[in-house]
Scaffold this motif. Structure first.
Motif, PDB file in Angstrom:
ATOM      1  N   PRO A 255       0.882   2.380  -6.610  1.00 38.16           N
ATOM      2  CA  PRO A 255       0.260   1.125  -6.168  1.00 38.16           C
ATOM      3  C   PRO A 255       0.119   1.018  -4.653  1.00 38.16           C
ATOM      4  N   GLU A 256       1.124   1.465  -3.907  1.00 38.45           N
ATOM      5  CA  GLU A 256       1.071   1.348  -2.450  1.00 38.45           C
ATOM      6  C   GLU A 256      -0.023   2.229  -1.863  1.00 38.45           C
ATOM      7  N   VAL A 257      -0.169   3.456  -2.383  1.00 38.88           N
ATOM      8  CA  VAL A 257      -1.210   4.345  -1.882  1.00 38.88           C
ATOM      9  C   VAL A 257      -2.589   3.790  -2.241  1.00 38.88           C
ATOM     10  N   ARG A 258      -2.727   3.279  -3.442  1.00 33.04           N
ATOM     11  CA  ARG A 258      -4.006   2.678  -3.834  1.00 33.04           C
ATOM     12  C   ARG A 258      -4.356   1.505  -2.924  1.00 33.04           C
TER      13      ARG A 258
ATOM     14  N   ASP B 139      -7.604  -0.818   1.395  1.00 32.48           N
ATOM     15  CA  ASP B 139      -7.588  -1.491   2.699  1.00 32.48           C
ATOM     16  C   ASP B 139      -8.379  -0.690   3.733  1.00 32.48           C
ATOM     17  N   THR B 140      -8.273   0.621   3.677  1.00 31.72           N
ATOM     18  CA  THR B 140      -9.012   1.475   4.619  1.00 31.72           C
ATOM     19  C   THR B 140     -10.514   1.344   4.405  1.00 31.72           C
ATOM     20  N   VAL B 141     -10.925   1.292   3.139  1.00 33.52           N
ATOM     21  CA  VAL B 141     -12.345   1.139   2.822  1.00 33.52           C
ATOM     22  C   VAL B 141     -12.857  -0.219   3.298  1.00 33.52           C
ATOM     23  N   GLU B 142     -12.087  -1.273   3.041  1.00 31.96           N
ATOM     24  CA  GLU B 142     -12.506  -2.611   3.453  1.00 31.96           C
ATOM     25  C   GLU B 142     -12.591  -2.716   4.973  1.00 31.96           C
TER      26      GLU B 142
ATOM     27  N   ALA C 196       0.834  10.117   2.704  1.00 28.46           N
ATOM     28  CA  ALA C 196       1.692   9.776   1.562  1.00 28.46           C
ATOM     29  C   ALA C 196       2.327  11.016   0.947  1.00 28.46           C
ATOM     30  N   GLY C 197       2.142  12.169   1.579  1.00 31.78           N
ATOM     31  CA  GLY C 197       2.761  13.399   1.107  1.00 31.78           C
ATOM     32  C   GLY C 197       1.965  14.155   0.069  1.00 31.78           C
TER      33      GLY C 197
END
Length: 290
Positions: A28-31, A36-39, A159-160
């Motif tokens: 969930p955090e990576v998603r 957020d990056t796209v927005e 995120a590894g």
């Protein structure tokens, strides 16, 4: 296509479809960070949003501050503007809107084709600061989606994650130990392929006149010196280390000879022309169907 058994995270962003494929589902955090990056990118650069940062440049002469990654965007655009003699320009937005491809999606020309203002006459772009001396319509679509692909890959790596395929409707970046085979969409029939290419820890981007086309011979790849759609090239594919460069070069191939671009950038390429012929570089790791 991604490897069998991989998980896919699909979403919409900057007006197109996205898919991130990974061996295990994204948490969930990576998603959230991906979305957020796209927005943030859309809010920065979209000429289809009144609340975007660059929209202010179209209302009156002013300066705007963009994220740090704007410097890389500037570097690529400045180089290709010079190599193309002004044919590839981030100011092409006014020409697109004149032909009907604007925020209202009218797809009805408002008049004859017209070239945008020359970059050197109206815009100073220093790193992440843009200053316009007259209202302009900034359009970074020739390279922006590719840069966003790179930014999303950065989110995954932070995120590894080392194995992934980021696919922004055909603009892709692969990372991992197992290459993927990608079909090359037929420029006149999206349900068919004209060949395949092996993507191995690199970016693959495409540009095609049929992707955003309307009216009689109107499409989104315009010559910045005339404001008219380019009719000699119908589709291009490029492979490079970054999706930013691959995306920009896929557009540049519509207006600049490949040999000129190869002196300034390290990439491989394939181009299909309106007469049905195709040309490709010796390093393009693909197969064309007969």
């Amino acid at each position: 296509m991604p490897h069998p058994g991989w998980s896919a995270f699909r979403f919409e962003g900057i007006g197109t479809h996205w898919e991130i494929s990974t061996p295990v589902p994204l948490g969930p955090e990576v998603r959230r960070r991906v979305l957020d990056t796209v927005e943030e990118y859309d809010h920065t650069y979209s000429r289809f949003r009144n609340d975007s940062i660059v929209a202010a440049l179209g209302r009156k002469p002013c300066s705007v501050s963009l994220p740090e990654h704007a410097a890389a965007l500037h570097s690529v655009f400045a180089s290709l503007y010079r190599l193309s003699g002004g044919a590839m320009t981030p100011l092409i937005g006014s020409s697109l809107e004149r032909l009907g491809y604007g925020p209202d999606y009218a797809l009805q020309p408002r008049g004859d084709a017209a070239a945008p203002p020359r970059w050197e006459d109206v815009l100073e772009w220093n790193g992440s600061t843009l200053t316009a001396s007259a209202p302009i319509v900034l359009d970074i679509g020739a390279a922006g989606k590719g840069q966003l692909v790179d930014l999303l890959a950065g989110v995954l790596r932070s995120a590894g994650l080392d194995d992934f395929l980021v696919d922004g409707s055909g603009d892709m970046l692969h990372s991992g130990s197992q290459p993927v085979t990608v079909a090359l969409e037929h420029p006149y029939d999206p349900s068919e392929a004209i060949g395949t290419v092996i993507l191995d820890n690199a970016a693959l981007c495409a540009s095609a006149a049929n992707r955003r086309a309307w009216g009689d011979g109107l499409h989104h790849v315009l010559d910045g010196t005339t404001g008219r759609p380019i009719q000699t090239v119908v589709a291009t594919w490029t492979m490079a280390s970054s999706a930013l460069e691959a995306d920009a070069l896929a557009t540049a191939l519509f207006m600049v000879e490949a040999s000129v671009l190869e002196r300034a950038f390290s990439f491989s390429w394939l181009a299909v022309f309106s007469d049905g012929s195709a040309r490709f570089s010796s390093a393009f790791d693909g197969t064309l169907f007969s």
